[in-house]
Enzyme design. Sequence first.
Site, PDB file in Angstrom:
ATOM      1  N   LYS A  17      -6.544  -3.938  12.920  1.00 22.06           N
ATOM      2  CA  LYS A  17      -8.290  -3.487  12.481  1.00 22.06           C
ATOM      3  C   LYS A  17      -8.722  -3.692  10.812  1.00 22.06           C
ATOM      4  O   LYS A  17      -8.044  -5.307  10.168  1.00 22.06           O
ATOM      5  CB  LYS A  17      -8.950  -2.710  13.120  1.00 22.06           C
ATOM      6  CG  LYS A  17      -9.803  -2.846  13.130  1.00 22.06           C
ATOM      7  CD  LYS A  17     -10.914  -1.783  13.529  1.00 22.06           C
ATOM      8  CE  LYS A  17     -12.050  -1.481  12.814  1.00 22.06           C
ATOM      9  NZ  LYS A  17     -12.599  -0.387  13.383  1.00 22.06           N
ATOM     10  N   GLN A  18      -6.928  -2.811   9.925  1.00 16.57           N
ATOM     11  CA  GLN A  18      -7.328  -2.711   8.769  1.00 16.57           C
ATOM     12  C   GLN A  18      -6.100  -3.870   8.551  1.00 16.57           C
ATOM     13  O   GLN A  18      -7.486  -4.630   6.768  1.00 16.57           O
ATOM     14  CB  GLN A  18      -7.103  -1.203   7.904  1.00 16.57           C
ATOM     15  CG  GLN A  18      -7.552  -0.261   9.516  1.00 16.57           C
ATOM     16  CD  GLN A  18      -9.366  -0.087   8.596  1.00 16.57           C
ATOM     17  OE1 GLN A  18      -9.632  -0.998   7.425  1.00 16.57           O
ATOM     18  NE2 GLN A  18     -10.151   0.541   9.217  1.00 16.57           N
ATOM     19  N   LYS A  41       4.698 -10.161  17.701  1.00 16.43           N
ATOM     20  CA  LYS A  41       3.752 -11.665  17.290  1.00 16.43           C
ATOM     21  C   LYS A  41       4.522 -11.921  16.825  1.00 16.43           C
ATOM     22  O   LYS A  41       3.435 -12.754  16.538  1.00 16.43           O
ATOM     23  CB  LYS A  41       2.250 -11.024  17.351  1.00 16.43           C
ATOM     24  CG  LYS A  41       1.854  -9.506  18.048  1.00 16.43           C
ATOM     25  CD  LYS A  41      -0.171  -9.869  17.540  1.00 16.43           C
ATOM     26  CE  LYS A  41      -0.618  -9.163  18.877  1.00 16.43           C
ATOM     27  NZ  LYS A  41      -2.041  -8.446  18.558  1.00 16.43           N
ATOM     28  N   THR A  95      -0.445   4.286   4.196  1.00 13.09           N
ATOM     29  CA  THR A  95      -1.122   5.023   5.371  1.00 13.09           C
ATOM     30  C   THR A  95      -0.975   6.745   4.703  1.00 13.09           C
ATOM     31  O   THR A  95      -0.067   7.192   3.934  1.00 13.09           O
ATOM     32  CB  THR A  95       0.587   4.787   6.538  1.00 13.09           C
ATOM     33  OG1 THR A  95       0.769   3.694   6.106  1.00 13.09           O
ATOM     34  CG2 THR A  95      -0.304   5.762   7.667  1.00 13.09           C
ATOM     35  N   GLU A  96      -1.626   7.256   5.301  1.00 14.18           N
ATOM     36  CA  GLU A  96      -1.913   9.273   5.398  1.00 14.18           C
ATOM     37  C   GLU A  96      -1.331   9.827   6.043  1.00 14.18           C
ATOM     38  O   GLU A  96      -1.405   8.847   7.783  1.00 14.18           O
ATOM     39  CB  GLU A  96      -2.991   9.268   5.237  1.00 14.18           C
ATOM     40  CG  GLU A  96      -3.946  10.774   4.656  1.00 14.18           C
ATOM     41  CD  GLU A  96      -4.546  11.069   4.446  1.00 14.18           C
ATOM     42  OE1 GLU A  96      -5.578  10.365   4.418  1.00 14.18           O
ATOM     43  OE2 GLU A  96      -5.021  12.343   3.765  1.00 14.18           O
ATOM     44  N   GLU A 210      -4.634  15.508  -9.971  1.00 14.11           N
ATOM     45  CA  GLU A 210      -5.677  16.446  -9.127  1.00 14.11           C
ATOM     46  C   GLU A 210      -3.905  17.169  -9.757  1.00 14.11           C
ATOM     47  O   GLU A 210      -2.860  18.040  -9.556  1.00 14.11           O
ATOM     48  CB  GLU A 210      -4.908  16.065  -7.456  1.00 14.11           C
ATOM     49  CG  GLU A 210      -6.069  15.449  -7.058  1.00 14.11           C
ATOM     50  CD  GLU A 210      -5.376  14.741  -5.965  1.00 14.11           C
ATOM     51  OE1 GLU A 210      -4.628  15.544  -5.291  1.00 14.11           O
ATOM     52  OE2 GLU A 210      -6.485  13.338  -5.819  1.00 14.11           O
ATOM     53  N   HIS A 247      -6.907  16.387   0.284  1.00 12.31           N
ATOM     54  CA  HIS A 247      -5.102  15.287   0.358  1.00 12.31           C
ATOM     55  C   HIS A 247      -3.871  16.931   0.043  1.00 12.31           C
ATOM     56  O   HIS A 247      -4.110  17.683   0.414  1.00 12.31           O
ATOM     57  CB  HIS A 247      -5.093  15.446  -1.307  1.00 12.31           C
ATOM     58  CG  HIS A 247      -5.227  14.152  -1.039  1.00 12.31           C
ATOM     59  ND1 HIS A 247      -5.708  13.629  -2.627  1.00 12.31           N
ATOM     60  CD2 HIS A 247      -5.723  13.047  -0.675  1.00 12.31           C
ATOM     61  CE1 HIS A 247      -6.170  12.408  -2.547  1.00 12.31           C
ATOM     62  NE2 HIS A 247      -6.538  12.103  -1.107  1.00 12.31           N
TER      63      HIS A 247
END
Lengths: 292, 373
Positions: A17-18, A41, A95-96, A210, A247
């Site tokens: 989907k993404q 595929k 990806t997380e 961060e 995070h």
Amino acid sequence: MIVRGHETLLVQGITGKQGTFWADKMREYGTKVIGGVNPKKAGQVHLDLPVWGSAVDAAGDTGVDCSVLFIPPLGVKAAALDAIEAGIPKVVIMTEHVPVQDVMYVMAAAREAGTRIIGPNTAGLVTPGECFVGFMPAFNQRIFQVGNVGVISRSGSLGTLVCLNLVQAGLGISAFVGIGGDPVIGTTTRDALQSLDEDDRTDAIAMVGEIGGKMEEAAAEYAAGMSKPIAAFIAGAASPPGKKMGHAGAIVMGASGSYEGKKAALEAGGISVTPTPSFVPGILKERLGACA
Amino acid sequence: MNFEEHAGKPLLRAAGLETPPGGLASTPDEAARLAGEIGPCVVKAQVPTGKRGKAGGIALAGTVEMAAAAAERIIGMKIGDYLVEKVLVEGQVPIATELYAAVMNDPDSKGPLMLYSPEGGMDIEEIAEQHPTRLMRLPVDIRTGFDGAAARAALPASDAVEADDIVAALGKLYQAYADNDAELMEINPLVLTEDGRLLALDCKFTLDDSAIKRQPELAKSGTPDKLTGLEGKAKDIGFKYIELDGDVGILANGAGLTMTSMDAVRHYGGKPANFLEIGGEAYTLGTEALQTVLANPNVKSLLINFCGAFARTDVMVEGIVKAWKVVQPDVPVFFTIHGTGEDEAIAMVRDELGMEPFDIMDDAVKAAVEAAR
């Protein structure tokens, strides 16, 4: 780790989907998407693009400049190793929540092969007006305009806000480098800073950091030897210690990774640290003016 | 995810390391029974945090009566944030030398880092400070695993222990780290007994949170994060919510932007009431997020700060609007919305809620701080 418009891109996980949504967006923007990978595929056509069974097959004899992974966490290790084996020089992992031991395995293989890994858990890369890789809103002209400020960010949402602030202030962006919010990542703040320092189109740098880890401190050491002006915003001044703030990399343990430590190190490296992101453009304008 | 000592030690034993005989007790009677079987013992509070000894959570017991008394005292104690509910009763060991050993994920080398020092019995921070030359820091290639020869060459010299024995123990420790998706696997102290055996007297194991999905059985014996009722509810729904002690509620997307919203609230003189982010895959949870943030009675004003990259602001605002009709917020709410889907999102706030989002984040924050006063 800057990606420019002439570079070709492979989308691993293109049929998901993404993968589908963003492959289409990237191509529409001007990114040279050559096709994608799904081992189940191979041989099919998706979005009018070829689907290969592996990155090795996709790279074939001609090679690919960059690959982006829209792959679920437990599939990332195999997909990234495939890209490394294919000899693709830049691999961007969106990806997380990828298990860290998998990430470290990929890093070891990448180091040996000379592959540049960006991420995991990155929002991707943008060169406004040319191409983007990942899921930054490059196509939104209120957020991305061509210009001479390089942006480094551990966070997608906050990186977006900083780009918006720059454009609102009449500045533009030479390259956006999302490095990712995980504790172990392929491209560090320092790596990104060096590449923007060496980039001809970049005259000033906005660094979005961060709390947690030591990356900003390491970047500050490099910055001390730079002449391009840098403004930094470090998120997490108001965060309580000992808790992961969304995070995985954003956690303060004891004195390590604290806002105060990062601010002091950055300032010692000649970097202006701002209280909110909206002060970044003003400082860069002032310092660019003083350089001219 | 953190593990208590008694839950970590079986992982060491599975890798071939030895630990003292022992068992878990949740009452003084159980502790006494275990002490009767084991003999002179140590009674240790089981909480997923360090400094148990300094907090008085560890006691030597030479007799059954002493074990019961120690358990009586320790069970119910508070250590850090944790209430002690169980003690581990373990046989005393004749210690000749205390050592330190650990393997951890290292962001600098981007691989596993093995740490070993013959100067045990203190925290790793203290060892690093007081005996920097006596601390082995050995990066491991995760593809090939522990390299005994490399470890042997890097071991700090020690007369007290046989290098072969240490290298063998470190190999087993590495195996325990690798088999269990550890973020940290630490033995402090690893001891050499007077009769020449190496024993793990403690175990600090942290499971990589991103690996919980493929280690479901293992995760069952870990200690879940201490959460408030609302925090637990949010976790079950699928987003991150942390309660803080201020009065300006925050609802944002993405960890970086949410932390920034908190920072800006503080910078302009307010105090954030919470961390709440619906970034990533959670961006469809606007309804649940609004309900959660307003369920905290301390919230006097609310900042909604969306900056969409992956997360679509129109989808997030749609969720908010839906919840709005149910929740009927009785505190002033201030929106600032940018990025993917912003035109639709801003129009929805205008049309459905009759409000005007702020173009500049700082202005929205200032208004929210002012309204909470």
